[in-house]
Design a protein around this motif. Structure first.
Motif, short mmCIF file in Angstrom:
data_model
loop_
_atom_site.label_atom_id
_atom_site.label_comp_id
_atom_site.label_asym_id
_atom_site.label_seq_id
_atom_site.Cartn_x
_atom_site.Cartn_y
_atom_site.Cartn_z
N LEU A 500 0.77 -1.14 -0.12
CA LEU A 500 -0.21 0.02 0.33
C LEU A 500 0.57 0.77 -0.46
CD1 LEU A 500 -3.07 -0.81 2.76
CD2 LEU A 500 -3.05 -1.19 0.32
N ILE A 501 1.79 1.25 0.48
CA ILE A 501 2.68 2.45 1.14
C ILE A 501 3.63 2.73 -1.12
CG2 ILE A 501 4.46 3.52 2.66
CD1 ILE A 501 3.20 2.33 5.05
N GLY A 502 3.65 1.76 -0.64
CA GLY A 502 5.04 1.76 -2.24
C GLY A 502 3.47 1.69 -3.72
N ALA A 503 2.21 1.27 -2.91
CA ALA A 503 0.96 1.56 -4.26
C ALA A 503 1.99 0.69 -5.02
CB ALA A 503 1.69 3.60 -5.26
N GLY A 504 1.98 -0.14 -5.02
CA GLY A 504 3.28 -1.72 -5.76
C GLY A 504 3.54 -1.14 -6.62
N ARG A 505 4.36 -0.21 -6.17
CA ARG A 505 5.78 -0.25 -7.37
C ARG A 505 7.12 -0.23 -6.97
NH1 ARG A 505 3.42 5.48 -7.90
NH2 ARG A 505 4.39 6.17 -6.43
N VAL A 506 6.83 -0.84 -5.23
CA VAL A 506 8.07 -1.46 -4.52
C VAL A 506 8.06 -3.01 -4.52
CG1 VAL A 506 9.26 -1.04 -2.52
CG2 VAL A 506 8.44 0.77 -3.85
N GLN A 507 8.78 -3.41 -5.41
CA GLN A 507 8.49 -5.21 -4.82
C GLN A 507 9.47 -5.44 -3.98
OE1 GLN A 507 9.31 -5.46 -9.08
NE2 GLN A 507 6.75 -5.57 -9.59
N THR A 508 9.19 -6.24 -2.63
CA THR A 508 10.52 -6.75 -2.79
C THR A 508 9.91 -8.46 -2.14
OG1 THR A 508 8.80 -7.19 -0.53
CG2 THR A 508 10.15 -5.39 -1.04
N LEU A 509 10.63 -9.49 -1.41
CA LEU A 509 10.23 -11.02 -1.98
C LEU A 509 9.26 -11.43 -1.46
CD1 LEU A 509 14.65 -12.12 -1.13
CD2 LEU A 509 13.24 -12.46 -3.21
N THR A 510 8.49 -10.73 -0.61
CA THR A 510 7.54 -11.47 0.23
C THR A 510 6.05 -10.28 -0.71
OG1 THR A 510 8.34 -10.84 2.25
CG2 THR A 510 6.44 -10.39 2.21
N THR A 511 6.37 -9.46 -1.37
CA THR A 511 5.15 -8.78 -2.31
C THR A 511 4.79 -10.09 -3.22
OG1 THR A 511 6.56 -7.72 -2.57
CG2 THR A 511 4.95 -6.56 -1.15
N GLU A 512 6.32 -10.20 -3.58
CA GLU A 512 6.33 -11.07 -5.19
C GLU A 512 5.72 -12.46 -5.22
OE1 GLU A 512 7.95 -9.95 -8.45
OE2 GLU A 512 6.69 -8.70 -6.95
N ALA A 513 6.25 -13.14 -3.80
CA ALA A 513 5.90 -14.45 -3.07
C ALA A 513 4.86 -14.11 -3.06
CB ALA A 513 7.19 -14.96 -2.21
N VAL A 514 3.75 -13.44 -2.82
CA VAL A 514 2.11 -13.67 -2.01
C VAL A 514 1.80 -13.27 -3.18
CG1 VAL A 514 0.62 -12.48 -0.69
CG2 VAL A 514 2.41 -12.44 0.70
N ALA A 515 2.26 -12.44 -4.15
CA ALA A 515 1.54 -12.04 -5.96
C ALA A 515 1.25 -14.12 -6.68
CB ALA A 515 2.24 -11.84 -6.26
N LEU A 516 2.50 -14.27 -6.27
CA LEU A 516 2.38 -16.28 -7.03
C LEU A 516 1.20 -17.40 -6.18
CD1 LEU A 516 6.49 -16.65 -7.36
CD2 LEU A 516 4.41 -15.47 -8.73
N ALA A 517 0.93 -17.16 -4.55
CA ALA A 517 0.22 -17.33 -4.10
C ALA A 517 -1.60 -17.83 -5.41
CB ALA A 517 -0.73 -16.64 -2.99
N SER A 518 -1.69 -17.56 -6.00
CA SER A 518 -2.57 -17.56 -6.86
C SER A 518 -2.79 -18.46 -8.34
CB SER A 518 -3.41 -16.64 -7.64
OG SER A 518 -2.66 -15.64 -8.27
N GLY A 519 -0.61 -19.06 -8.91
CA GLY A 519 -0.33 -19.80 -9.65
C GLY A 519 -0.43 -20.52 -8.92
N GLY A 520 -0.46 -21.66 -10.03
CA GLY A 520 -0.08 -23.11 -9.77
C GLY A 520 1.35 -23.67 -9.75
N ASP A 521 2.64 -22.66 -10.08
CA ASP A 521 3.93 -23.32 -10.30
C ASP A 521 4.47 -23.26 -8.59
OD1 ASP A 521 6.41 -23.67 -11.26
OD2 ASP A 521 6.09 -21.62 -12.72
N ARG A 522 4.59 -24.29 -8.87
CA ARG A 522 5.12 -24.61 -6.57
C ARG A 522 6.46 -24.07 -6.91
NH1 ARG A 522 2.29 -29.96 -4.09
NH2 ARG A 522 0.13 -28.95 -4.76
N ARG A 523 7.11 -24.52 -8.20
CA ARG A 523 9.10 -24.40 -8.56
C ARG A 523 9.08 -22.85 -7.78
NH1 ARG A 523 7.29 -28.54 -11.53
NH2 ARG A 523 8.38 -30.27 -11.48
N LEU A 524 8.51 -22.13 -9.13
CA LEU A 524 8.56 -21.04 -8.69
C LEU A 524 8.27 -19.96 -7.48
CD1 LEU A 524 9.26 -18.08 -9.93
CD2 LEU A 524 6.89 -18.03 -11.15
N ILE A 525 7.26 -20.96 -6.52
CA ILE A 525 6.58 -20.45 -4.92
C ILE A 525 7.30 -20.93 -4.66
CG2 ILE A 525 4.67 -20.12 -3.45
CD1 ILE A 525 3.12 -21.01 -5.57
#
Length: 560
Positions: A500-525
């Protein structure tokens, strides 16, 4: 900066964003949002919220999962400590549970999902010989509509936290002497501990328990990974409204955030009433005088559940590590047919930028938190300040107010003010949550330092600044680095403040990992979750190794 003003500056940096964010949430909830045409008070946003069909189930999920996770975590922690504290089994269990504090919530949630999913490790280990399954069963285990898996995930992460808090509070309760007296009067070990020691310990860990309740009711990243989707818990739905392209949904989001705040306050009031009722029942139980010698089954169950909790997280992490290097892996094979580094070679370059941002943001937030904490503690010592219960409540306030209740408002105010929503804003946002943990980690070691050494140094002509930099700080190197590792871990695991504070423009390992939650690629997650965990574990490893290397010839200095 004059040292005398350090506590005021720290409170301003820690509580200012919380109060401003609450104002930025409450005003749009009641129609005041000039940038979107809201210039007069209105209940339209509240009516829109009440008109959402999923409101009842979403609010019920927030309450039920939060209360259940807190109750289970507290009961299991009390049973484990009461049954086994001071024994070899407890030392083993403590060694297994304590490192789990360093595992980010999102990584632990992914690990649990990998373990208990229909195609997870448990199903593979039991198939086909015990289950008859030759393909994954059609069972809704992860993201079940009742939030059971989410509750289980929260318990596995909150138990180590409450265990640490309980162990820190135990010495003041004089457990060995009290338990010896209780057992001499004929009470069983667990019964005596619960009747004599637990009431005194709970009085000291009340605020951490409240923080667990507030967090469990409003967590977003764990809910996205393990919680239901239709409808989701209320906090998740608020974030969805905040991300909606229709800006009018910001009013509904503010109303939802206000309701989330009200739910947490109501739950805390309910918990306080339950404390009063439990105290009355406890006094009657103690006065009854029943000895309950046969508490061995309860002790064994507590030990088994504690071991299962630690084992679930560790096995989940191992499963994610294995998935990140797995080749073809058919069900129900327990192990992959082949191992390969292709996932790391393919996605490794994309990990670089989020990893750098994670380290920079966490490092900067932790450095600021350490500087402010040390300045406050030094001001306490120099000016004879004595913080009381009110100061402790202020310290816990950012942990008691749901993130989703003030971060959307803070984002709204920042955007209206034209602030740059980049790394700097995210660092200051993380500071709000890092400061309390760093202060709590460092406060007791700093205050318990033997002041006679400062007296000797002053008698030899050293000033207060020189005593701090050349005597106190070097001798407290180990606890300072441990507090820094805790702060780094807290920052690295922050999802909602970064989003929220980064307005989606700051990407960390946590935001990227959670964004993958809806996907099915277990290797990438698995790859992102292991990278996220690795960064945090590396911080703790450095905190442990640095004093040993720096003070290699001074054994007494290594432990602070």
């Amino acid at each position: 900066m004059r040292l005398r003003y350090a506590p005021a500056l720290t409170l301003a940096l820690m509580l200012g964003p919380v109060l401003a964010g609450l104002a930025g949430t409450l005003l749009p909830a009641f129609g005041i949002f000039p940038a979107l045409g809201g210039t007069a008070p209105s209940l339209a946003a509240m009516r829109a919220l009440l008109g959402w069909p999923g409101l009842g189930p979403a609010a019920g999920l927030s309450l039920s999962t939060g209360l259940a996770a807190t109750v289970l975590s507290l009961i299991l922690t009390a049973l484990i400590v009461g049954s086994w504290h001071g024994t070899r089994a407890f030392r083993w269990l403590e060694a297994a549970l304590s490192p789990l504090l360093s595992v980010p919530h999102a990584a632990a949630a992914f690990g649990l999902a990998f373990l208990i999913a229909p195609s997870g490790w448990i199903a593979r280990a039991l198939s086909p010989w015990a289950t008859g399954w030759s393909r994954p069963p059609d069972l809704l285990i992860v993201q079940d509509p009742w939030g059971l898996t989410m509750t289980l995930g929260l318990v596995t992460k909150e138990m180590p936290f409450l265990l640490l808090m309980m162990l820190a509070a135990l010495p003041q309760a004089q457990p060995r002497r009290s338990l010896t007296v209780a057992q001499a009067l004929g009470y069983g070990r667990l019964t005596g501990w619960l009747k004599v020691i637990f009431p005194r310990v709970y009085a000291q860990i009340r605020l951490p328990v409240y923080a667990v309740l507030a967090y469990s009711m409003s967590v977003v990243d764990v809910a996205l990974i393990l919680g239901p989707n239709t409808p989701p818990p209320l906090a998740v739905q608020v974030v969805r409204w905040m991300s909606d392209p229709d800006l009018a949904q910001r009013f509904t989001a503010a109303a939802g955030a206000t309701l989330q705040l009200a739910l947490v306050v109501a739950a805390l009031v309910l918990w306080r009433l339950a404390e009063t009722a439990a105290a009355r029942l406890g006094r009657a139980w103690v006065a009854g005088g029943r000895r309950h010698h046969a508490d061995a089954p309860a002790r064994r169950i507590a030990l088994i559940l504690g071991a299962l909790s630690a084992g679930a997280v560790l096995a989940g992490l191992a499963g994610m590590a294995l998935w990140s290097v797995a080749g073809f892996w058919r069900f129900p094979n327990v192990l992959p047919d082949t191992l390969t580094l292709n996932p790391w070679m393919r996605h490794g370059p994309a990990l670089l930028d989020p990893t750098i941002d994670t380290i920079l943001i966490a490092g900067a937030a932790t450095t600021l938190a350490l500087a402010l904490t040390l300045a406050c503690l030094q001001a306490e010592q120099r000016y004879g300040l004595s913080p009381g219960a009110r100061s402790l409540w202020l310290l816990y306030l950012p942990l008691l107010i749901p993130q989703v209740a003030f971060l959307p408002g803070l984002q709204t105010l920042a955007l209206m003010a034209g602030a740059d929503m980049g790394r700097g804003a995210v660092i200051l946002g993380h500071l709000v949550f890092v400061l309390p943990y760093v202060f709590l980690s460092l406060g007791d070691p700093f205050r318990s330092w033997d002041s006679r050494q400062a007296t000797v140094a002053a008698a030899l002509g050293a000033g207060s600044a020189r005593i701090f930099w050349t005597l106190r700080l070097p001798m407290l190197l180990a606890p300072v680095l441990t507090a820094a590792a805790v702060g780094f871990a807290v920052s690295a695991g922050q999802y909602l403040p970064t989003l929220l504070i980064g307005a989606g423009r700051v990407q960390t390992l946590t935001t990227e990992a959670v964004a993958l939650a809806s996907g099915g690629d277990r290797r990438l997650i698995g790859l992102y979750a292991i990278a996220q965990t690795g960064v945090v574990v590396l911080g703790f490893a450095l905190a442990i190794a640095a004093p040993r290397l720096i003070w290699a010839n001074r054994r007494g200095m290594r432990a602070g």
